[in-house]
Design a protein around this motif. Structure first.
Motif, PDB file in Angstrom:
ATOM      1  N   GLY A  86       0.611  -1.181   0.036  1.00  0.00           N
ATOM      2  CA  GLY A  86      -0.180  -0.042  -0.037  1.00  0.00           C
ATOM      3  C   GLY A  86       0.743   1.205   0.111  1.00  0.00           C
ATOM      4  O   GLY A  86       0.328   2.479   0.397  1.00  0.00           O
ATOM      5  N   LEU A  87       2.121   1.151  -0.523  1.00  0.00           N
ATOM      6  CA  LEU A  87       2.862   2.534  -0.447  1.00  0.00           C
ATOM      7  C   LEU A  87       2.111   3.408  -1.420  1.00  0.00           C
ATOM      8  O   LEU A  87       1.365   3.143  -2.550  1.00  0.00           O
ATOM      9  N   ASP A  88       2.594   4.676  -1.276  1.00  0.00           N
ATOM     10  CA  ASP A  88       1.924   5.679  -1.825  1.00  0.00           C
ATOM     11  C   ASP A  88       2.514   5.964  -3.250  1.00  0.00           C
ATOM     12  O   ASP A  88       3.345   6.977  -3.469  1.00  0.00           O
ATOM     13  N   LEU A  89       2.260   5.015  -4.314  1.00  0.00           N
ATOM     14  CA  LEU A  89       2.834   5.016  -5.571  1.00  0.00           C
ATOM     15  C   LEU A  89       1.488   5.237  -6.420  1.00  0.00           C
ATOM     16  O   LEU A  89       0.707   4.295  -6.312  1.00  0.00           O
ATOM     17  N   ARG A  90       1.738   5.895  -7.499  1.00  0.00           N
ATOM     18  CA  ARG A  90       0.790   5.943  -8.610  1.00  0.00           C
ATOM     19  C   ARG A  90       0.796   4.818  -9.390  1.00  0.00           C
ATOM     20  O   ARG A  90      -0.209   4.241 -10.012  1.00  0.00           O
ATOM     21  N   SER A  91       2.144   4.247  -9.747  1.00  0.00           N
ATOM     22  CA  SER A  91       2.144   3.290 -10.767  1.00  0.00           C
ATOM     23  C   SER A  91       3.257   2.360 -10.449  1.00  0.00           C
ATOM     24  O   SER A  91       4.146   2.845  -9.820  1.00  0.00           O
TER      25      SER A  91
ATOM     26  N   GLY B 284      -8.747  -2.364  -1.512  1.00  0.00           N
ATOM     27  CA  GLY B 284      -8.639  -1.247  -0.957  1.00  0.00           C
ATOM     28  C   GLY B 284      -7.044  -1.033  -0.418  1.00  0.00           C
ATOM     29  O   GLY B 284      -6.844   0.316  -0.028  1.00  0.00           O
ATOM     30  N   VAL B 285      -6.146  -1.884  -0.304  1.00  0.00           N
ATOM     31  CA  VAL B 285      -4.731  -1.819  -0.047  1.00  0.00           C
ATOM     32  C   VAL B 285      -4.079  -1.175  -1.231  1.00  0.00           C
ATOM     33  O   VAL B 285      -3.197   0.030  -0.762  1.00  0.00           O
ATOM     34  N   VAL B 286      -3.985  -1.610  -2.176  1.00  0.00           N
ATOM     35  CA  VAL B 286      -3.084  -1.214  -3.538  1.00  0.00           C
ATOM     36  C   VAL B 286      -3.538   0.142  -3.936  1.00  0.00           C
ATOM     37  O   VAL B 286      -4.774   0.479  -4.344  1.00  0.00           O
ATOM     38  N   GLN B 287      -2.605   1.175  -3.972  1.00  0.00           N
ATOM     39  CA  GLN B 287      -3.086   2.458  -4.430  1.00  0.00           C
ATOM     40  C   GLN B 287      -2.490   2.540  -6.097  1.00  0.00           C
ATOM     41  O   GLN B 287      -2.998   3.471  -6.574  1.00  0.00           O
ATOM     42  N   ALA B 288      -1.395   1.710  -6.086  1.00  0.00           N
ATOM     43  CA  ALA B 288      -0.941   1.936  -7.696  1.00  0.00           C
ATOM     44  C   ALA B 288      -1.584   1.330  -8.786  1.00  0.00           C
ATOM     45  O   ALA B 288      -2.272   0.163  -8.276  1.00  0.00           O
ATOM     46  N   GLU B 289      -1.554   1.759  -9.972  1.00  0.00           N
ATOM     47  CA  GLU B 289      -1.841   0.972 -11.243  1.00  0.00           C
ATOM     48  C   GLU B 289      -0.870   0.026 -11.786  1.00  0.00           C
ATOM     49  O   GLU B 289       0.447   0.651 -11.710  1.00  0.00           O
ATOM     50  N   ILE B 290      -0.967  -1.280 -11.831  1.00  0.00           N
ATOM     51  CA  ILE B 290       0.189  -2.149 -12.002  1.00  0.00           C
ATOM     52  C   ILE B 290       0.097  -2.545 -13.455  1.00  0.00           C
ATOM     53  O   ILE B 290      -0.869  -2.746 -14.216  1.00  0.00           O
TER      54      ILE B 290
END
Length: 246
Positions: free
Chosen positions: A137-142, A159-165
């Motif tokens: 869940g680090l504050d990464l966009r990508s 809800g944990v993952v913030q990035a698009e992978i």
């Protein structure tokens, strides 16, 4: 192109020798102006292949940190040594997380970086690292993984993952199989994560690294460089970063 060594030290006193790259045009008015990308290496360590990828990203307009995960900038072409160093981190999650978070925080603190536009890219072992950062869940966009290890023993919760992978994967990868990719897809779908997988036809593990074929022969490993797949995957990644970061 401006670049410099960025050294930082773990709690145990290990000195990590990462390298920081800046795009052309950076000046005193560039505070907070640039998106940033962390680049994590294969299990060999922070060698020429990864430094070249970091430089290419800087040319594309990103502030980039090529990350030393082993300390003292150690690099090897011996698979046994590489596996030993990688396993030390994988078997000690707190140690691994400390080093990824140090890299993240040090890049985020660079004056020219926009802290709201951060990404992480990884190759092989580094692919596993950046997917782990997303799962934490680090504050990464990508996040972008090239021939990375995509499975996890603990599936991520919604809800944990913030990035698009983005996953760039070789069709004939025998170290991380298409079944593993299917399991990754199922995990991401269940957690409603935004992701995309590209399967590169006929490509094997390590397909982006020009030294992969020789490394495979030297170590009896199923590795092979594939120029066409490498170029296509890189173009896919640049387009992905352009959309998610800029």
């Amino acid at each position: 192109m401006k670049n410099m060594m960025l050294n930082y030290i773990t709690e145990a006193g290990v000195s990590l020798h990462s390298r920081l790259y800046f795009p052309d045009g950076v000046n005193e008015e560039s505070v907070g102006a640039y998106p940033a990308v962390l680049v994590f290496p294969e299990w060999w360590g922070l060698g020429e292949h990864i430094l070249a990828r970091a430089e290419a990203l800087a040319k594309a307009g990103y502030v980039v940190l090529a990350v030393d995960m082993y300390g003292e900038g150690r690099v090897t072409s011996d698979a046994n040594i590489a596996n030993e160093r990688m396993s030390e981190l994988l078997q000690n999650p707190d140690l691994l997380n400390e080093r990824t978070e140090l890299a993240f925080n040090n890049l985020r603190a660079v004056a020219e970086v926009n802290p709201d536009k951060m990404a992480a890219m990884g190759f092989c072992f580094g692919g596993r690292v950046v997917l782990g950062m997303a799962r934490e869940g680090l504050d990464l966009r990508s996040v972008v993984s090239f021939h990375g290890f995509v499975t996890s023993e603990q599936p991520v919760k919604q809800g944990v993952v913030q990035a698009e992978i983005l996953v760039e994967h070789g069709e004939l990868d025998s170290m991380c199989t298409l079944d593993d990719v299917a399991a990754f897809r199922a995990e991401m779908d269940a957690a409603q994560v935004k992701y995309h997988v590209d399967i590169l036809p006929n490509a094997r593990h390590g397909f982006t690294n020009p030294q992969a074929t020789e490394n495979g022969k030297r170590n009896g490993a199923d590795l092979a460089y594939d120029q066409a797949a490498a170029q296509q995957a890189w173009e896919n990644a640049l387009a992905w970063l352009e959309r998610t970061l800029k």
